[in-house]
Each structure stands twice: as C-alpha cells, then as structure tokens.
Design an enzyme around this catalytic site. Structure first.
Site, mmCIF file in Angstrom:
data_model
loop_
_atom_site.group_PDB
_atom_site.id
_atom_site.type_symbol
_atom_site.label_atom_id
_atom_site.label_comp_id
_atom_site.label_asym_id
_atom_site.label_seq_id
_atom_site.Cartn_x
_atom_site.Cartn_y
_atom_site.Cartn_z
ATOM 1 N N CYS A 178 0.813 -1.219 0.000
ATOM 2 C CA CYS A 178 0.000 0.000 0.000
ATOM 3 C C CYS A 178 0.844 1.267 0.000
ATOM 4 O O CYS A 178 0.324 2.350 -0.234
ATOM 5 C CB CYS A 178 -0.942 -0.006 1.207
ATOM 6 N N LYS A 235 0.610 3.517 -3.204
ATOM 7 C CA LYS A 235 -0.645 4.108 -3.643
ATOM 8 C C LYS A 235 -0.474 5.589 -3.972
ATOM 9 O O LYS A 235 0.446 6.249 -3.506
ATOM 10 C CB LYS A 235 -1.712 3.966 -2.544
ATOM 11 N N ASP A 242 -15.618 2.472 2.244
ATOM 12 C CA ASP A 242 -14.678 1.416 1.910
ATOM 13 C C ASP A 242 -15.081 0.662 0.656
ATOM 14 O O ASP A 242 -14.228 0.145 -0.074
ATOM 15 C CB ASP A 242 -14.549 0.437 3.083
#
Length: 716
Positions: free
Chosen positions: A394, A397, A425
């Site tokens: 992550c 990102k 989400d």
C-alpha cells in the site's frame, strides 16, 4: 525505450547453508539477466556454524552469528520462500514445500545435516539435536534460564566435545557430561591431549558407553547405568535429511552423490554442496570449510548451466585448518590431518574470532548497489529519483489528497440501485432486495514470492468488504506478470491462483475469473463482492464511542526498511506471515457504529475518514496502539514509506511529531480494522475478539467536534 529482459530460467536454491549464502552474495554482485533466483529455507536467519560454540558459551549474541537471509535475498534480487523442503521430483523438476509445488529449471541443494538420533529410543521426544541449530538454541536458552539439573551430550567426537566445553563455560563445573568414550574420537594425539586437559579444567566428564535410551530426566546406557539429565543433546555424527530417500537421487549412506562439477550423478541441472553432499571422486569430512570453498565453483556452474556453457570442477584441498573453541575465549589450531601439533591459547582464539567475523562481514556488510547514470533528464526527474525507492504494498498508492480531489470532481449520475459510491470502503448496490458491496484493490508486490504475495493481496482486498460488515461472495483476479517464458509464467500463475483460491475459499467466496497481462513487475489485485443487510459505514460514530483496533501498525515502515536493507529479516518474515494470515474472526465488530480497515492512508488517515463522515473528533492513546516488531526502531532511524508525506498532510494529528506519532501516518498493507463501538458494548466486544484469537486493543475514543485527531490518554 529500454527493453525489459524477460525471465527464462528458474534457479532454485534449497537451504540457506554457507555455500548458498555465498552464492547469493556473489549473485548480487554479478547477476545473470533472465534468471529468476529463489531461495527456499524454513528460517529467515541462518546461523554461522563457526561461531555457534562461542554463542553457546555466551561470547556472541544471536544477531552476531545470524546470516539474515531476507536481507541477503534482497541484495541478490532473489525471492525467498520460507518453508522446509520435504520432497523432490527430479524428473518433472518440481520441489515440494509443504502443500506448495515449486517448479524449476536448475536446482541446488545445501540443506546440511541433522543431529537426530533415530536409532536411540526416546531421543525424538526427550532429546535435542544440535542441528538444526534454531531448535537447539531455543532449548539451550530455556535450560540456562531455568538453571537446574545436569546436561548430557551424546557423542564424543570433536563437535560434541567442543559443544560440551562451551556449555560448561556457561553452566559451571560438574554439570556437563559427554557420552561415548574416554578420549575424543577421530582426532590426533596432540589435539586429544589439549582437549582432555581442557575438559578436566572445566569439569566436563567423559563417560564411556553406548546410549540405548533417553527419557525425561535420564539417559540410559547399554551397561545399565543411568545418567541424570535435564538437557540431553545429540551430537553423535551426521544424520542426512530423511526426505532425500524418496527423491530418486543417488545416495551414499543418505548423502547425495555428486561429481567433481557438483552436479548430482545422473541428474544434469541438479547440484549439491555442503554437508548434504558426498563428493564421489574426492570424499571429505563434514566440515564447513568445504562448503565455503565450493561456493565459488557452484556460483560459476549455476550461471554456466543457465547459459548452456561448460562447467568447472571443484577440487577440495586435502589438508584444512581446524580452529576449535575451548569454551573460555581460548582456542586451538590443527592442520588436519597433517600437523602433529595443536597450539592453543588466547592468541588462537583472537585469530579464530577475526576469521569468523571477517566471514560474517562478507554476508552482512553488503555493498550498496549504485543506480546507473540516467544521462540527460527533464526538470523534476532527479528530485523524484533522489527520494527513497518506491515502496511496495500500500505504500505505492496515490496520495489521499490527490485521490480525494479527483473523486470530488467526478460527475455521479443518480441510480436507484446504487446506494453509495466513492467515499466509503466499498460501493453499496441494491440487488434483489439485498445489499451487495463492491470493491477493488491491487498491490505492487512487497515480496518476490508470487504465492505469498497472492495471499497478502487477497486478504488486503477482502478488508474493504469485511469493514462494511459484509460476507465475502465472489472475486475477480487481476494479475500483471513480469515478462517471462511461458514455463515461468505458468509456474507463477499456478502459485498465485492456488494461494488466492485458498484465501477466498476460507472466506466463503468464489473466484469467478479475472484478467492477466504482462508488465514491468508483479502486481496482484482483486475485485470483490460481498452481501449484507445493513452495511457499516464511516458515518455512524458518536462522541463517547470507544475506538477498537485489531492487529498492529507499522507495516509500511517495515516494508520500506526491508527494501533499504535496514529491517531485521525475522521481523519482516513475521510481518509477511501476519499479512498473509488475515485478520481472523472479527464477527464481534459487526455491531460497530462505524468501521474501516486500516490500509494505505494509515491509522490517522482512516480515522480521519470516520471523523469527517461522522462530524466528530477523536483522541488516540499512543501507548495502547500496538506496533509490528522492529517498526519503532526503523521509524527512529528515519525510515518512512513513500506515501508517508501525503498521508501526514491529509490527516494532521495535533501532537508533537516523533518516531511513534509518525507511525500513525504509516500506510498499512492487509491491516486490521478500526471500529467505533458504543461505550457500553466495548468490553464485551474486546472479550469476544480476544476469545476468537484476534489481537484487539482499545486505542482511544470519539470526541465532540471539530473534526480532527488529538493524542492523549483515553479514560479507562
């Protein structure tokens, strides 16, 4: 345009022994383009056997004698598969590692030996073999900590006696016995005299006889004597790995028969080195010096075989130097088998210590790899290239600020069956009277192991569905593979789909299909759907709600530290395993008022999303937020994920910034869940989570507005 070199050959190294460790270092200095190199070993850290007696005696720490395989593989550009090999099909070229099947083109075995004594009844239950050393070290430290009872070493060879001397140095006189004979076996007269004198000086007793049984607290000898023993160690020779018997490889007393070029007899493309190998043309004792000397030839021959070029022969020396630790920072030297003398003393110890530390420095002080000159480049390129390497997981990102601005500008035509879009989400759809949540996620690989990466990416993608309180339903797979031969791509896809299938099956979901393409590097993602009656959103938190966090934070720093060669291998492997295992049973959180998974935007960023959606503030108790092992130390060194600055700017925390508060902005991969729970339900929820084996902590509370995060001590 610079062409990417495709992968065409798979080389698998089985075992992190001395020969393979040196091959990895040499490979990092001189890689062969087109080869995917893999190391398979059950441990993230391999001990250097030359310093084991010193460690047992207390002269070296575990870190000082440990070869960090994670760091070494990163340097070599190799993937690391943590697991014990337990089967081999040399005809179809498939290695078995538990339930995994690893295909290869070329394979090398450096798996050492064991100290197991299968011929001694009870030893498997009540004894401790000196090899593998990880098991011995754990048992030894536990025994030392308890500080009670005598120890017995089975085996009066040089290895057993050297170990007994080191144990006696730590325990004191009269607590260590060596069973096997009244002298040291298989050594010259001069060496034997020195060793016997040192055994007497440290109060170690040599007991003649043969062990016929081991039970808890006792060792039984053939003549009926019983020796009390609170810690029984097996050091009576070299026992080959038992699984080799079923491989079809040619063996000599259980050891792999190899030619002078280190290839296994009758099996081209298969190599063996170290203690597991038997050099047919020039047999030698089981000594680490031969593995070290063989490494250079093995490195050359693996490269040559990958290019279909001629191989070299390994010519081991007939005489070799043995430096034997005597337990008390003295050592002796013997030029085996030629030197009739055995000089001993502190000078020999210092000599041995210098040799050992120099060897370890070759495998731990790895030279930095210099990036090639980029030539003429546009303005701004050097600023980006000068930053830390782009993180994986992550951490790669796009920043939350950029994403937030783009989503705000999107035109969203209304549909009755679309309940919610970007901002939570997962999107929520109305289908047949039920609510379906829909999300997608993909990750840049944070490990070169496709199977492990698939498990991590699957758990990560499932997080958004679980955060909405939904039951996973289906998944589509998106895979970008590096350019490679058909055979290697097939192996990678098989590992990815097997691992992903296991994760989604365990979650109750079905893989429907997906899409694949070739690109610059491995990237794995999933589009996931789930079903629920009433989704848990970000906007339901109320002042006074308790904030509960499952799992830990710090994965972004840990992954960044691994890429930079600063993280401890044991910490990295533990993190990989946590991410691949998933969050556990978090059903107790389904009564939360607001919930999210903690991923790329960090704990502060995801908490801020709850605050913005709910119109509240939040207060965190730093002392209650658990961290992944090693994360705080790396943060104190200034290690940060690529996404850290953007996360910090998007979700400021009203507190003095230090190494611990910086971790609030650390992007998490396959992280835990953050839930706002009604205060009268919090303790029950925590108890249910912990009863289900989930690590869960109360880390703060929701406060009245304004929207924002402060750091303080939450009321208990």
């Amino acid at each position: 345009m610079q062409r990417q070199i495709p992968l065409t050959r798979d080389i698998v190294l089985v075992g992190g022994g001395h020969a393979h460790a040196l091959v990895l270092r040499m490979w990092g200095m001189k890689p062969l383009p087109g080869v995917r190199l893999t190391l398979v070993d059950p441990r993230p850290v391999a001990p250097y056997t030359g310093m084991l007696p010193g460690h047992v005696a207390g002269h070296y720490t575990a870190d000082e004698i440990g070869i960090d395989l994670v760091r070494l593989c990163r340097f070599a550009g190799a993937r690391l598969i943590i697991g014990a090999a337990d089967g081999l099909d040399p005809v179809n070229r498939v290695l078995s590692v538990g339930s995994r099947r690893i295909g290869y083109d070329l394979l090398s075995l450096d798996i050492g030996i064991t100290g197991d004594l299968p011929q001694v009844p009870g030893f498997d239950r009540h004894g401790t073999p000196v090899k593998p050393f990880v098991r011995f070290a754990a048992g030894w430290e536990d025994f030392v900590a308890k500080g009670q009872g005598p120890a017995v070493v089975i085996g009066n060879g040089l290895g057993g006696v050297e170990l007994a001397l080191s144990m006696a140095r730590r325990l004191g006189p009269g607590r260590v016995s060596v069973v096997g004979g009244e002298r040291v076996a298989h050594v010259g007269a001069a060496l034997n005299r020195v060793l016997l004198r040192q055994l007497r000086a440290l109060g170690v007793v040599l007991v003649p006889g043969r062990v016929v049984g081991v039970e808890g607290g006792a060792v039984h000898l053939a003549d009926g004597r019983i020796l009390p023993s609170a810690f029984t160690v097996g050091a009576a020779g070299a026992t080959p790995q038992p699984w080799l018997e079923d491989t079809g490889l040619p063996l000599s007393d259980g050891f792999i028969r190899t030619g002078a070029d280190l290839q296994v007899e009758g099996h081209p493309g298969h190599f063996a080195a170290g203690d597991c190998a038997h050099l047919v043309a020039s047999p030698r004792p089981k000594a680490g010096v031969f593995a070290v000397r063989a490494a250079k030839v093995l490195f050359h021959n693996l490269r040559a075989a990958a290019m279909d070029k001629p191989l070299r022969n390994f010519r081991p020396q007939r005489h070799f130097l043995r430096l034997v630790s005597l337990g008390d920072r003295t050592a002796l030297a013997e030029k085996w088998p030629a030197l009739p003398l055995a000089p001993a003393g502190r000078l020999i110890w210092r000599w041995k210590d210098r040799i050992d530390r120099r060897f370890m420095s070759r495998l731990t002080d790895l030279p930095p790899m210099v990036a090639p000159d980029s030539g003429e480049i546009a303005t701004g390129v050097q600023e980006i290239l000068g930053q830390a390497p782009l993180c994986a997981g992550c951490g790669s990102k796009v920043g939350p600020g950029v994403l937030h601005q783009v989503l705000l500008g999107m035109d969203r035509p209304a549909r009755a069956d679309v309940i919610s879009g970007p901002g939570d989400d997962a999107g929520v759809l109305e289908i047949g009277g039920r609510r379906q949540v829909l999300t997608t996620d993909h990750l840049r690989a944070c490990t070169e192991d496709p199977g492990l990466m698939a498990r991590i990416a699957a758990q990560h993608a499932l997080g958004d569905v679980r955060a909405m309180g939904a039951d996973p339903q289906s998944a589509l797979v998106q895979v970008i593979l590096p350019r490679a031969s058909d055979a290697i791509q097939a192996r990678m896809m098989e590992e990815i789909m097997q691992a992903a299938g296991d994760v989604f099956h365990a979650a109750g979901a079905v893989i429907l299909g997906g899409h694949s393409t070739m690109g610059a590097e491995l990237t794995i993602g999933f589009t996931v759907t789930g079903l629920c009656d009433a989704p848990i959103t970000l906007g339901g938190a109320r002042p006074g709600d308790v904030l509960i966090l499952t799992g830990r934070i710090g994965s972004g720093v840990e992954l960044a530290g691994e890429m930079q060669g600063k993280a401890r291998g044991a910490d990295v492997v533990q993190l990989w395993q946590r991410m691949a295992e998933g969050p556990g049973d978090v059903a107790a959180l389904r009564g939360a008022r607001a919930m999210t998974d903690v991923t790329g935007f960090g704990l502060a960023g995801h908490l801020m999303a709850i605050c913005r959606a709910s119109g509240t503030g939040a207060r965190l108790d730093l002392a209650q937020i658990p961290l992944h092992p090693g994360a705080l130390e790396l943060s104190e060194q200034g290690v940060r994920s690529t996404l850290y600055p953007a996360n910090r700017d998007h979700a400021p925390v009203f507190s003095r910034e230090d190494a611990r508060t910086a971790l609030l902005h650390d992007p998490q991969t396959a992280g835990g869940f953050l839930a706002a729970v009604a205060p009268d339900q919090a303790e029950a929820v925590l108890a249910d989570l912990r009863a289900a084996g989930v690590e869960a902590n109360r880390i703060g509370e929701i406060t009245e507005g304004p929207v924002g995060i402060t750091v303080g001590t939450s009321p208990t």
